[in-house]
Design a protein around this motif. Structure first.
Motif, PDB file in Angstrom:
ATOM      1  N   SER A  92      -9.398  -2.932  -3.450  1.00 25.30           N
ATOM      2  CA  SER A  92      -8.022  -3.384  -3.232  1.00 25.30           C
ATOM      3  C   SER A  92      -7.723  -3.149  -1.756  1.00 25.30           C
ATOM      4  CB  SER A  92      -7.047  -2.626  -4.140  1.00 25.30           C
ATOM      5  OG  SER A  92      -7.044  -1.250  -3.844  1.00 25.30           O
ATOM      6  N   PHE A  94      -4.421  -2.685   1.481  1.00 19.70           N
ATOM      7  CA  PHE A  94      -3.018  -2.464   1.823  1.00 19.70           C
ATOM      8  C   PHE A  94      -2.525  -3.477   2.857  1.00 19.70           C
ATOM      9  CE2 PHE A  94      -4.342   1.558   0.018  1.00 19.70           C
ATOM     10  CZ  PHE A  94      -3.286   1.837  -0.830  1.00 19.70           C
ATOM     11  N   SER A 111       2.156  -1.727   1.483  1.00 19.03           N
ATOM     12  CA  SER A 111       2.160  -2.119   0.076  1.00 19.03           C
ATOM     13  C   SER A 111       0.839  -2.842  -0.211  1.00 19.03           C
ATOM     14  CB  SER A 111       3.376  -3.015  -0.163  1.00 19.03           C
ATOM     15  OG  SER A 111       3.433  -3.422  -1.499  1.00 19.03           O
ATOM     16  N   GLN A 112       0.716  -3.397  -1.372  1.00  9.81           N
ATOM     17  CA  GLN A 112      -0.496  -4.163  -1.707  1.00  9.81           C
ATOM     18  C   GLN A 112      -0.099  -5.523  -2.252  1.00  9.81           C
ATOM     19  OE1 GLN A 112      -2.518  -1.399  -4.575  1.00  9.81           O
ATOM     20  NE2 GLN A 112      -4.048  -1.230  -2.939  1.00  9.81           N
ATOM     21  N   HIS A 115      -4.167  -7.821  -2.780  1.00  9.35           N
ATOM     22  CA  HIS A 115      -5.224  -7.217  -3.601  1.00  9.35           C
ATOM     23  C   HIS A 115      -4.738  -5.906  -4.210  1.00  9.35           C
ATOM     24  CE1 HIS A 115      -7.984 -10.184  -1.965  1.00  9.35           C
ATOM     25  NE2 HIS A 115      -7.568  -9.851  -0.748  1.00  9.35           N
ATOM     26  N   PRO A 116      -4.000  -5.995  -5.327  1.00 17.67           N
ATOM     27  CA  PRO A 116      -3.482  -4.768  -5.947  1.00 17.67           C
ATOM     28  C   PRO A 116      -4.606  -3.961  -6.599  1.00 17.67           C
ATOM     29  CG  PRO A 116      -3.055  -6.654  -7.357  1.00 17.67           C
ATOM     30  CD  PRO A 116      -3.658  -7.204  -6.089  1.00 17.67           C
ATOM     31  N   ILE A 117      -4.363  -2.685  -6.796  1.00 23.68           N
ATOM     32  CA  ILE A 117      -5.400  -1.818  -7.377  1.00 23.68           C
ATOM     33  C   ILE A 117      -5.581  -2.047  -8.873  1.00 23.68           C
ATOM     34  CG2 ILE A 117      -3.763   0.136  -7.595  1.00 23.68           C
ATOM     35  CD1 ILE A 117      -6.409   1.831  -6.876  1.00 23.68           C
ATOM     36  N   ARG A 139       0.302  -6.948 -12.854  1.00 18.82           N
ATOM     37  CA  ARG A 139      -0.382  -6.149 -11.849  1.00 18.82           C
ATOM     38  C   ARG A 139       0.321  -4.822 -11.654  1.00 18.82           C
ATOM     39  NH1 ARG A 139       0.239  -9.171  -6.505  1.00 18.82           N
ATOM     40  NH2 ARG A 139       0.558  -7.199  -5.458  1.00 18.82           N
ATOM     41  N   HIS A 141       0.671  -2.315  -8.194  1.00 21.77           N
ATOM     42  CA  HIS A 141       0.204  -1.982  -6.856  1.00 21.77           C
ATOM     43  C   HIS A 141       0.823  -0.686  -6.360  1.00 21.77           C
ATOM     44  CE1 HIS A 141       3.554  -4.899  -6.144  1.00 21.77           C
ATOM     45  NE2 HIS A 141       3.919  -3.951  -5.304  1.00 21.77           N
ATOM     46  N   GLU A 143       2.474   1.521  -3.290  1.00 18.56           N
ATOM     47  CA  GLU A 143       3.223   1.303  -2.058  1.00 18.56           C
ATOM     48  C   GLU A 143       4.016   2.537  -1.682  1.00 18.56           C
ATOM     49  OE1 GLU A 143       5.507  -2.159  -3.186  1.00 18.56           O
ATOM     50  OE2 GLU A 143       7.200  -0.935  -3.819  1.00 18.56           O
TER      51      GLU A 143
END
Ligand code: ADP
Ligand code: MG
Length: 502
Positions: A92, A94, A111-112, A115-117, A139, A141, A143
């Motif tokens: 992922s 940031f 933040s993401q 590509h969120p985790i 999703r 993410h 942040e």
């Protein structure tokens, strides 16, 4: 395999002046990660500290400072994702979301976006026994949180507290699968419950550790189903986003108000404007805050201070292996293992500590009886004192002891309640208290017979009446119980009284 079958609830329908309308709701929930340190600094996250005392140089955006990712916060996000049965992204990244605000010293939030985790998951939202809504998670993410501007301490000045700046948040984004105000509140409640089981967010809404942006739109009946079939959002109405809600009650009120506002606009031939709104709980209405901002307004770009975040499958597997039993599974197991109703199982699994307490009481005893005592007596008594289960003066062993005394016929259910109150207020071993205070039930039929004989002899008129009308025998039973201080075995008393009265 545990049975988790259920029916979906009916969507909420609101009748406008001209037609019926359905609600479509999607939530963006911000959950503060339970962690002692911030997402990119070692500063403390303790709530209520002296303003600006929990601020590292990087949180204050001092020149040349660089963020360093906190592995524990990453693990917490992975844990949350696994708890929501979601896919974990091994890579992922940031991004910077650029905007100005006095409580955001960097001038951007890390933040993401791209590509969120955590990827797609789901949550079962219980709406009653056998009824649940499956809400898809889009999703999660990671942040940073922003600081706090304080405008109400001085008539001429505003203050800024950066203690919260850089604290890790998980943004949990749902699909628009929620179909009414109660469901929205129940969804937040379920997320809160799961995260509290996982230990990844304390769920304290009052402190703002769990808050939600609520997206609401209205559509004609059938439109949502078309969206689900095709994935095409154009079947849905235009949404408004109500920002920063941190009360279940206000979430419901805001949705209800917002839906009616939109219905009135559409029925009037107008169009809903996509925008961000604020709920005013005093007036009970939502107000426009700003027009809808788009991703490009924020000039998102990959944060050059941080490498892409790469994690290993083996590490994810280790976290998965350490997950506790989650609420749905625990509830289903309580139903099958202890023969509880789904309702009782829900009550007992609402908080993980209460579930553990119950299991200790139920161990080797009748599950239903244990559930009754925990829910009706213990929870009722704790509620009266505004205590939670972790502050219970009665331990599971003590409550189990009381139940054992009933099971052995040593005390009646009525005496057991008195005994419970003694243990609750004074403490002590239930069996010893019963012994010392002579609370044991009299099952000796000879002794009971003697009392019955005395009462019969003293009340000849009542005897005549009861012989004519057997229903009046109850009066004698009551007298015997009174005379024995409630200690006579009620079954034995009943039998002896009816025998003596013929
Ligand atoms: P943005 O990032 O611009 O806020 P998203 O597409 O990420 O937009 O959606 C944000 C939230 O709005 C999600 O929870 C989603 O489910 C919800 N949402 C999207 N469309 C609708 C709609 N028509 N009605 C209600 N909620 C919606
Ligand atoms: Mg949004």
């Amino acid at each position: 395999m545990l049975d988790l079958s259920f029916e979906p609830p009916k969507p909420k329908v609101i009748s406008g002046a001209k037609a019926d309308w359905e609600l479509v709701i999607g939530l963006e929930v911000h959950a503060q990660v339970a962690s002692n340190a911030k997402l990119f600094s070692g500063a403390s996250t303790t709530f209520g500290a002296e303003p600006n005392s929990n601020v590292a140089f990087v949180d204050a955006a001092m020149p040349g400072m660089l963020p360093v990712i906190n592995a524990f916060c990453v693990a917490q996000a992975v844990r949350t994702g696994l708890g929501l049965k979601a896919g974990i992204n091994l890579t992922s990244a940031f991004d910077r979301k650029n905007y100005f605000y006095p409580d955001l010293p960097q001038g951007y939030q890390i933040s993401q976006l791209y590509h969120p985790i955590v990827g797609e998951g789901e949550v079962l939202v219980d709406m009653g026994p056998g009824v649940a809504r499956r809400v898809r998670i889009e999703r999660i993410h990671l942040e940073q949180d922003a600081g706090k501007s304080i405008h109400d301490m001085d008539p001429h000045m505003s203050f800024v507290d950066l203690n919260r700046t850089g604290v890790a948040l998980m943004e949990i984004v749902s699909r628009p699968d929620i179909r009414g105000p109660e469901e929205a509140a129940a969804y937040v409640g379920k997320l809160r419950q799961i995260m509290r089981y996982l230990g990844t967010c304390d769920g304290n809404m009052q402190n703002g550790n769990l808050r939600a942006d609520v997206n609401v739109s209205v559509c004609e009946p059938g439109a949502y189903e078309k969206y689900r079939e095709t994935g095409d959002f154009s079947h849905l109405g235009t949404r408004c986003e109500i920002k920063n809600m941190n009360s279940m009650r206000f979430i419901q009120q805001a949705i209800e108000y917002e839906a009616r506002r939109q219905i009135a606009i559409v029925e009037d031939g107008g169009g809903v404007v996509q925008e961000t709104r604020l709920y005013d709980p005093d007036k009970g209405e939502t107000r426009s805050m700003r027009s809808k901002e788009e991703a490009h307004d924020y000039r998102y770009f990959p944060c050059p201070d941080l490498l892409p975040l790469e994690i290993e499958q083996a590490w994810v597997d280790d976290i998965a292996a350490s997950l506790p039993e989650l609420p749905d599974e625990k509830k289903a197991r309580f139903v099958t293992e202890f023969g509880l109703t789904e309702y009782d199982a829900s009550v007992l699994t609402a908080e993980v500590e209460a579930a553990a307490y119950f299991e200790e009481v139920a161990q080797g005893r009748d599950g239903k009886m244990a559930a009754n005592w925990v829910i009706n007596e213990l929870f009722g008594r704790l509620k009266k004192d505004d205590r939670d289960i972790t502050e219970s003066p009665v331990s599971p062993a003590q409550l189990g002891g009381i139940i054992d005394l009933i099971g052995r016929g040593d005390i009646s259910g009525k005496i057991a309640k008195d005994l419970f109150e003694i243990v609750y207020t004074e403490g002590g071993d239930p069996a010893q208290i019963v012994e010392e205070r002579g609370m044991k039930q009299v099952t000796d039929t000879g002794a009971i017979e003697k009392v019955v004989d005395e009462i019969i002899a003293a009340n000849p008129a009542q005897v005549e009446k009861a012989k004519a009308n057997p229903k009046l025998a109850g009066w004698f039973v009551g007298q015997v119980m009174k005379a024995t201080g409630g200690k006579a075995n009620p079954k034995a008393v009943n039998e002896i009284v009816s025998k003596k009265l013929g």
